[in-house]
Design a protein around this motif. Structure first.
Motif, PDB file in Angstrom:
ATOM      1  N   LYS A   1     -22.484 -16.155  18.107  1.00 39.23           N
ATOM      2  CA  LYS A   1     -22.833 -17.436  18.721  1.00 39.23           C
ATOM      3  C   LYS A   1     -23.674 -18.233  17.730  1.00 39.23           C
ATOM      4  CE  LYS A   1     -21.411 -17.561  23.144  1.00 39.23           C
ATOM      5  NZ  LYS A   1     -20.685 -18.705  23.750  1.00 39.23           N
ATOM      6  N   MET A   2     -23.231 -19.418  17.400  1.00 36.25           N
ATOM      7  CA  MET A   2     -23.970 -20.282  16.488  1.00 36.25           C
ATOM      8  C   MET A   2     -23.971 -21.710  17.003  1.00 36.25           C
ATOM      9  SD  MET A   2     -22.681 -19.220  12.647  1.00 36.25           S
ATOM     10  CE  MET A   2     -22.454 -17.514  12.144  1.00 36.25           C
ATOM     11  N   ASN A   3     -25.066 -22.423  16.739  1.00 37.63           N
ATOM     12  CA  ASN A   3     -25.003 -23.863  16.897  1.00 37.63           C
ATOM     13  C   ASN A   3     -24.548 -24.454  15.571  1.00 37.63           C
ATOM     14  OD1 ASN A   3     -27.287 -24.101  15.199  1.00 37.63           O
ATOM     15  ND2 ASN A   3     -28.703 -24.181  16.929  1.00 37.63           N
ATOM     16  N   MET A   4     -24.399 -25.762  15.511  1.00 34.84           N
ATOM     17  CA  MET A   4     -23.852 -26.381  14.303  1.00 34.84           C
ATOM     18  C   MET A   4     -24.762 -26.180  13.095  1.00 34.84           C
ATOM     19  SD  MET A   4     -22.378 -30.235  13.646  1.00 34.84           S
ATOM     20  CE  MET A   4     -20.955 -30.020  14.703  1.00 34.84           C
ATOM     21  N   LEU A   5     -26.074 -26.200  13.315  1.00 35.45           N
ATOM     22  CA  LEU A   5     -26.998 -25.966  12.207  1.00 35.45           C
ATOM     23  C   LEU A   5     -26.831 -24.573  11.626  1.00 35.45           C
ATOM     24  CD1 LEU A   5     -30.287 -27.643  13.494  1.00 35.45           C
ATOM     25  CD2 LEU A   5     -28.929 -28.344  11.508  1.00 35.45           C
ATOM     26  N   HIS A   6     -26.716 -23.573  12.485  1.00 36.62           N
ATOM     27  CA  HIS A   6     -26.532 -22.198  12.019  1.00 36.62           C
ATOM     28  C   HIS A   6     -25.225 -22.058  11.247  1.00 36.62           C
ATOM     29  CE1 HIS A   6     -29.240 -20.907  15.594  1.00 36.62           C
ATOM     30  NE2 HIS A   6     -29.966 -21.064  14.497  1.00 36.62           N
ATOM     31  N   ALA A   7     -24.165 -22.723  11.726  1.00 35.73           N
ATOM     32  CA  ALA A   7     -22.866 -22.644  11.071  1.00 35.73           C
ATOM     33  C   ALA A   7     -22.913 -23.266   9.684  1.00 35.73           C
ATOM     34  CB  ALA A   7     -21.803 -23.330  11.927  1.00 35.73           C
ATOM     35  N   ILE A   8     -23.592 -24.397   9.564  1.00 41.39           N
ATOM     36  CA  ILE A   8     -23.739 -25.062   8.265  1.00 41.39           C
ATOM     37  C   ILE A   8     -24.570 -24.200   7.332  1.00 41.39           C
ATOM     38  CG2 ILE A   8     -24.832 -27.043   7.132  1.00 41.39           C
ATOM     39  CD1 ILE A   8     -23.942 -28.656   9.677  1.00 41.39           C
ATOM     40  N   ASN A   9     -25.649 -23.647   7.848  1.00 39.92           N
ATOM     41  CA  ASN A   9     -26.493 -22.768   7.052  1.00 39.92           C
ATOM     42  C   ASN A   9     -25.704 -21.557   6.549  1.00 39.92           C
ATOM     43  OD1 ASN A   9     -28.549 -20.329   6.871  1.00 39.92           O
ATOM     44  ND2 ASN A   9     -29.777 -22.183   6.659  1.00 39.92           N
ATOM     45  N   SER A  10     -24.851 -21.019   7.398  1.00 39.59           N
ATOM     46  CA  SER A  10     -24.029 -19.877   7.020  1.00 39.59           C
ATOM     47  C   SER A  10     -23.075 -20.237   5.887  1.00 39.59           C
ATOM     48  CB  SER A  10     -23.233 -19.373   8.224  1.00 39.59           C
ATOM     49  OG  SER A  10     -22.386 -18.304   7.879  1.00 39.59           O
ATOM     50  N   ALA A  11     -22.446 -21.412   5.977  1.00 43.41           N
ATOM     51  CA  ALA A  11     -21.532 -21.862   4.919  1.00 43.41           C
ATOM     52  C   ALA A  11     -22.268 -22.033   3.597  1.00 43.41           C
ATOM     53  CB  ALA A  11     -20.859 -23.167   5.330  1.00 43.41           C
ATOM     54  N   LEU A  12     -23.469 -22.595   3.645  1.00 42.67           N
ATOM     55  CA  LEU A  12     -24.261 -22.774   2.429  1.00 42.67           C
ATOM     56  C   LEU A  12     -24.698 -21.424   1.862  1.00 42.67           C
ATOM     57  CD1 LEU A  12     -26.489 -25.782   3.581  1.00 42.67           C
ATOM     58  CD2 LEU A  12     -24.555 -25.870   1.996  1.00 42.67           C
ATOM     59  N   ASP A  13     -25.079 -20.514   2.742  1.00 39.55           N
ATOM     60  CA  ASP A  13     -25.504 -19.173   2.322  1.00 39.55           C
ATOM     61  C   ASP A  13     -24.375 -18.458   1.570  1.00 39.55           C
ATOM     62  OD1 ASP A  13     -26.869 -16.801   2.014  1.00 39.55           O
ATOM     63  OD2 ASP A  13     -26.952 -16.318   4.145  1.00 39.55           O
ATOM     64  N   ILE A  14     -23.172 -18.519   2.116  1.00 36.39           N
ATOM     65  CA  ILE A  14     -22.016 -17.892   1.462  1.00 36.39           C
ATOM     66  C   ILE A  14     -21.785 -18.492   0.081  1.00 36.39           C
ATOM     67  CG2 ILE A  14     -19.496 -17.682   1.565  1.00 36.39           C
ATOM     68  CD1 ILE A  14     -19.797 -17.445   4.637  1.00 36.39           C
ATOM     69  N   THR A  15     -21.902 -19.810  -0.008  1.00 36.53           N
ATOM     70  CA  THR A  15     -21.679 -20.497  -1.288  1.00 36.53           C
ATOM     71  C   THR A  15     -22.723 -20.085  -2.317  1.00 36.53           C
ATOM     72  OG1 THR A  15     -20.725 -22.395  -0.124  1.00 36.53           O
ATOM     73  CG2 THR A  15     -21.473 -22.754  -2.389  1.00 36.53           C
ATOM     74  N   MET A  16     -23.981 -20.024  -1.900  1.00 30.74           N
ATOM     75  CA  MET A  16     -25.047 -19.654  -2.833  1.00 30.74           C
ATOM     76  C   MET A  16     -24.870 -18.230  -3.346  1.00 30.74           C
ATOM     77  SD  MET A  16     -26.982 -22.319  -3.199  1.00 30.74           S
ATOM     78  CE  MET A  16     -28.589 -21.776  -3.756  1.00 30.74           C
ATOM     79  N   ALA A  17     -24.419 -17.332  -2.477  1.00 31.38           N
ATOM     80  CA  ALA A  17     -24.179 -15.948  -2.897  1.00 31.38           C
ATOM     81  C   ALA A  17     -22.956 -15.843  -3.803  1.00 31.38           C
ATOM     82  CB  ALA A  17     -24.000 -15.065  -1.665  1.00 31.38           C
ATOM     83  N   GLU A  18     -21.992 -16.700  -3.569  1.00 27.92           N
ATOM     84  CA  GLU A  18     -20.723 -16.670  -4.300  1.00 27.92           C
ATOM     85  C   GLU A  18     -20.851 -17.226  -5.717  1.00 27.92           C
ATOM     86  OE1 GLU A  18     -16.396 -17.707  -2.628  1.00 27.92           O
ATOM     87  OE2 GLU A  18     -17.608 -19.495  -2.937  1.00 27.92           O
ATOM     88  N   HIS A  19     -21.691 -18.267  -5.871  1.00 26.04           N
ATOM     89  CA  HIS A  19     -21.812 -18.964  -7.158  1.00 26.04           C
ATOM     90  C   HIS A  19     -23.263 -18.913  -7.644  1.00 26.04           C
ATOM     91  CE1 HIS A  19     -17.773 -20.699  -6.916  1.00 26.04           C
ATOM     92  NE2 HIS A  19     -18.023 -20.966  -5.653  1.00 26.04           N
ATOM     93  N   PRO A  20     -23.565 -18.135  -8.673  1.00 24.71           N
ATOM     94  CA  PRO A  20     -24.945 -18.037  -9.181  1.00 24.71           C
ATOM     95  C   PRO A  20     -25.506 -19.368  -9.668  1.00 24.71           C
ATOM     96  CG  PRO A  20     -23.592 -16.261 -10.047  1.00 24.71           C
ATOM     97  CD  PRO A  20     -22.661 -17.207  -9.373  1.00 24.71           C
ATOM     98  N   GLN A  21     -24.639 -20.334 -10.000  1.00 27.46           N
ATOM     99  CA  GLN A  21     -25.099 -21.630 -10.480  1.00 27.46           C
ATOM    100  C   GLN A  21     -25.222 -22.676  -9.378  1.00 27.46           C
ATOM    101  OE1 GLN A  21     -22.117 -22.295 -13.622  1.00 27.46           O
ATOM    102  NE2 GLN A  21     -23.788 -22.153 -15.111  1.00 27.46           N
ATOM    103  N   ALA A  22     -24.788 -22.352  -8.166  1.00 31.71           N
ATOM    104  CA  ALA A  22     -24.841 -23.318  -7.069  1.00 31.71           C
ATOM    105  C   ALA A  22     -26.285 -23.688  -6.756  1.00 31.71           C
ATOM    106  CB  ALA A  22     -24.167 -22.746  -5.830  1.00 31.71           C
TER     107      ALA A  22
END
Length: 325
Positions: free
Chosen positions: A3-24
């Motif tokens: 269960k996520m609200n929109m803020l949590h979902a956006i935060n999750s997408a950003l978290d995945i990106t930061m972990a995926e790309h060391p330069q992000a």
């Protein structure tokens, strides 16, 4: 799923990106330890460090100037403009630099790693400087993509697709839905294709089209219309630029009627482009004129916000008018 609200979902997408790309890098006004004015980036500075999640000076043109440079060197640049109303000082950087990098170089270099997130729209009693919907300004600019999600699931999938896209993307987040919209969202990574509308409800009598927070309005209107024997097809445009002409035309060819609703003022809002294009594509199938239920041609008011924003009753009135034509 979680269960996520929109803020949590956006935060999750950003978290995945930061972990995926060391330069992000994530940057903007107060996005660091504070997590941004709406807390969309909460916890990310602690997790990835101040050198990757950091506050900028209060200068939007500086934020986008830096973002263009970072993205041009290949690093995923995740820029936040605190409110969409504040984006105009950066207008030159976006429409004359971000959008034209690839074209002016003959595809030799680009800023395709640039994603610009910004809260937009009304519903929080923000008045004239914190409630605007400026998507139509940027829809006039070749080289950009413009995306608007309607719920947490859409927000995470579309944001991840925007970050992975080879073009600079403006990602407008309906601030009214940040905490109000809650749904099941996969914790793992996924994407939703950009440029594609979604039919969220099938119907036969009239097509209702919107994006972002206005989706729940037209869904409410469709429910009320169904109680009066009117079958509404409900479509979420999702992508303003490019937009899915084929899907909308296919629906209107079936129903013969189209009503477009958005919060931005009606004059030269993106609904005008939709009406012109669908009027041309579906002229021989139309049973009534294409209608728009939109914001008024005034600055966004504070005390009269409810009168300004299109609501389900206004959309329902338009449905009846279209059916009775």
């Amino acid at each position: 799923m979680a269960k996520m609200n929109m803020l949590h979902a956006i935060n999750s997408a950003l978290d995945i990106t930061m972990a995926e790309h060391p330069q992000a890098c994530i940057f903007g006004e107060d996005v660091g330890y504070f997590g941004g004015v709406f807390r969309a980036t909460s916890g990310l500075q602690e997790k990835y460090g101040k050198h990757r999640v950091f506050n900028t000076p209060l200068t939007e043109q500086g934020i986008l100037g830096f973002a263009n440079g970072l993205a041009a060197f290949g690093a995923p640049a995740l820029a936040e403009i605190q409110f969409a109303d504040y984006i105009f000082p950066a207008f030159d950087q976006i429409v004359n630099e971000s959008a034209k990098f690839r074209y002016r170089s003959g595809n030799e270099f680009n800023v395709g790693n640039l994603t610009i997130r910004t809260p937009y729209g009304g519903g929080i009693a923000g008045g004239l400087y914190h409630s605007q919907s400026p998507e139509a300004y940027f829809a006039h600019t070749p080289g950009l993509k413009v995306i608007v999600p309607r719920n947490p699931y859409q927000a995470k999938g579309l944001l991840r697709a925007a970050i992975k896209d080879d073009n600079p993307v403006l990602f407008f987040e309906p601030k009214r839905l940040y905490r109000a919209s809650i749904g099941e969202v996969p914790e793992e990574d996924y994407t939703i294709e950009l440029g594609k509308a979604e039919v969220v409800q099938q119907g036969t009598d009239v097509t209702l089209l919107a994006w972002g927070a206005q989706m729940e309005i037209i869904e409410d209107a469709a429910k009320q219309a169904s109680e009066q024997g009117i079958s509404c097809e409900v479509i979420d445009l999702r992508s303003i630029l490019p937009w899915d002409v084929e899907a909308i035309a296919q629906s209107v060819t079936k129903t013969g009627r189209l009503i477009v609703s958005h919060e931005a003022p009606i004059t030269n809002g993106f609904g005008a482009e939709i009406a012109a294009t669908i009027g041309q594509e579906c002229f021989l199938h139309l049973e009534s004129p294409i209608m728009r239920v939109c914001g008024l041609d005034t600055p966004y008011p504070l005390a009269l916000e409810k009168e300004y924003v299109p609501d389900a009753l206004k959309v329902l009135a338009a449905i009846k008018q279209s059916m009775d034509f």
